[in-house]
Design a protein around this motif. Sequence first.
Motif, PDB file in Angstrom:
ATOM      1  N   GLU A  81      29.956 -17.759  71.677  1.00  0.00           N
ATOM      2  CA  GLU A  81      30.339 -19.028  71.049  1.00  0.00           C
ATOM      3  C   GLU A  81      31.221 -19.798  72.011  1.00  0.00           C
ATOM      4  N   ARG A  83      33.560 -21.798  71.475  1.00  0.00           N
ATOM      5  CA  ARG A  83      34.976 -21.786  71.074  1.00  0.00           C
ATOM      6  C   ARG A  83      35.715 -20.589  71.690  1.00  0.00           C
ATOM      7  N   ARG A  87      38.139 -20.747  75.679  1.00  0.00           N
ATOM      8  CA  ARG A  87      39.513 -20.223  75.772  1.00  0.00           C
ATOM      9  C   ARG A  87      39.665 -19.247  76.936  1.00  0.00           C
ATOM     10  N   LYS A 102      27.182 -32.991  71.793  1.00  0.00           N
ATOM     11  CA  LYS A 102      27.830 -33.556  70.601  1.00  0.00           C
ATOM     12  C   LYS A 102      29.319 -33.811  70.802  1.00  0.00           C
ATOM     13  N   HIS A 103      29.746 -35.003  70.415  1.00  0.00           N
ATOM     14  CA  HIS A 103      31.166 -35.349  70.503  1.00  0.00           C
ATOM     15  C   HIS A 103      32.015 -34.422  69.621  1.00  0.00           C
ATOM     16  N   ASP A 104      31.479 -34.025  68.483  1.00  0.00           N
ATOM     17  CA  ASP A 104      32.247 -33.147  67.589  1.00  0.00           C
ATOM     18  C   ASP A 104      32.569 -31.812  68.259  1.00  0.00           C
ATOM     19  N   THR A 105      31.649 -31.308  69.092  1.00  0.00           N
ATOM     20  CA  THR A 105      31.906 -30.044  69.798  1.00  0.00           C
ATOM     21  C   THR A 105      33.041 -30.239  70.810  1.00  0.00           C
ATOM     22  N   LYS A 107      35.483 -32.392  70.517  1.00  0.00           N
ATOM     23  CA  LYS A 107      36.747 -32.486  69.767  1.00  0.00           C
ATOM     24  C   LYS A 107      37.234 -31.088  69.384  1.00  0.00           C
ATOM     25  N   GLU A 108      36.298 -30.250  68.979  1.00  0.00           N
ATOM     26  CA  GLU A 108      36.625 -28.879  68.598  1.00  0.00           C
ATOM     27  C   GLU A 108      37.192 -28.123  69.808  1.00  0.00           C
ATOM     28  N   MET A 109      36.546 -28.357  70.954  1.00  0.00           N
ATOM     29  CA  MET A 109      36.972 -27.715  72.202  1.00  0.00           C
ATOM     30  C   MET A 109      38.410 -28.153  72.548  1.00  0.00           C
ATOM     31  N   GLU A 111      40.754 -29.070  70.642  1.00  0.00           N
ATOM     32  CA  GLU A 111      41.762 -28.469  69.747  1.00  0.00           C
ATOM     33  C   GLU A 111      42.067 -27.022  70.119  1.00  0.00           C
ATOM     34  N   MET A 112      41.135 -26.379  70.817  1.00  0.00           N
ATOM     35  CA  MET A 112      41.264 -24.961  71.147  1.00  0.00           C
ATOM     36  C   MET A 112      42.122 -24.708  72.386  1.00  0.00           C
TER      37      MET A 112
END
Length: 310
Positions: A81, A83, A87, A102-105, A107-109, A111-112
Motif C-alpha cells: 500500500e 500509505r 512512510r 488521483k489528487h486524493d491519493t 492529499k492522503e500521502m 498527511e502521512m
Amino acid sequence: MRHLLKDSDLTAAETREILSLALDIKKSPEKYREALKDKTLIMYFEKSSTRTRLSFEAGMTQLGGHAIFLDKKTTQVSISELRDEIRAIERFADIIMARLMKHDTLKEMAEMINTPLINGCCERYHPCQAIGDVLTMIEHGGDLKGKKIVWLGIANNVSNSLVQVCTKLGAKVTLCIPEKDPDAVDSAMEEEAKKTGLYEETTDLGCLKDADFVHTDTWINMEFINDPRFAGEKERRIKAFMPYQLNKALLDRYGSKAKIMHCMPCHVGYEINRDAIDHRDSLIFGQAENRMHAQKAIMVWLLRNKNQEQ
Ligand code: CP
C-alpha cells in the motif's frame, strides 16, 4: 509542513517570491550550486513523463543534490500500500515529488509524511507547470498584471493551475473551450477565479484577437491516449475540438499576435499544428526549459520553509 499540491496552496506574495527566486536562479545558477548540497529528491511516477522527470532530476543536480527515480512497476508499491511505502520512502528523502493518478491519493500521502511533497501532475492540477509557464510569460512580456491569457481547447489539470496562478497575479484568463475534462473539474476553484473578475469561459474564438499569450494542451489525458477502451471517445473529441486547433491560420484569421505556448507533449495535427510549434512567436521549448528553473526555486523555497519551521 508546507507542500505544493496545488497553486492555491501559495499566497500571491509567496508565488511572487518563488518566481523572483526562479528568475535569479536562472540568471545566476552558480550562486545556487550548493543550495541543496547533499539533499535527496525522491520522484515517484504512476504515469509517464519526459519533462517533469528531466527537469527535476537536472535541477537537483545543478543545486548540488541528487534525485532518485521510482515508478510503480519497478518498486514494491505495486504489491503493497502506498500509505506504507511512502512512510518508508520519506526516511531516505529530503523532498518528494509524486506524479499520481488521483489528487486524493496525493492529499492522503501528504498527511502521512513530514517531508515536503510536490505534485508532479495529477488529474486535477499541475502546479509546477503553471509556475514555469508564468516564468516564461514574465520573461516575454514583463509583469502579468493586465495581460490576457487565452487557453484553447479543453479545460484540464494544466488550465486549472494556470487559472489559479494567473488570476492571483492579476492576469485575465479566458478559457476558450467547448468542453471540460470531467476528471479535472474543480467548481470551487472556478468560483474563486470568477470572484477575481479576471476569469471567463467562452466558445468564441474571437477572444484570440487581443490575447498576449495562447496556451493549449492535449485533448485526451496521457493515460487514455493509446487505450483502446477510449478509442470512441477519442474520435468524438477530435471532431468536437478540431475548430480549436492552435495553428497559424487560426491566429491569422483573428489577427492574433499572441505568443504560442504548449506544456508538451505536443500531438501534432490534433490540438496544435506544426506551423504553430515552429512559429516565430512560439515559446514552447523555452517553456519546457523553464520547468527546471521554476522547480529549482520551488525546491529551495520549500526546504527553506522546512528549516524555518524546525
Ligand atoms: N508537461 C509535462 O508535464 O511534460 P511530461 O508529461 O513530459 O512530464
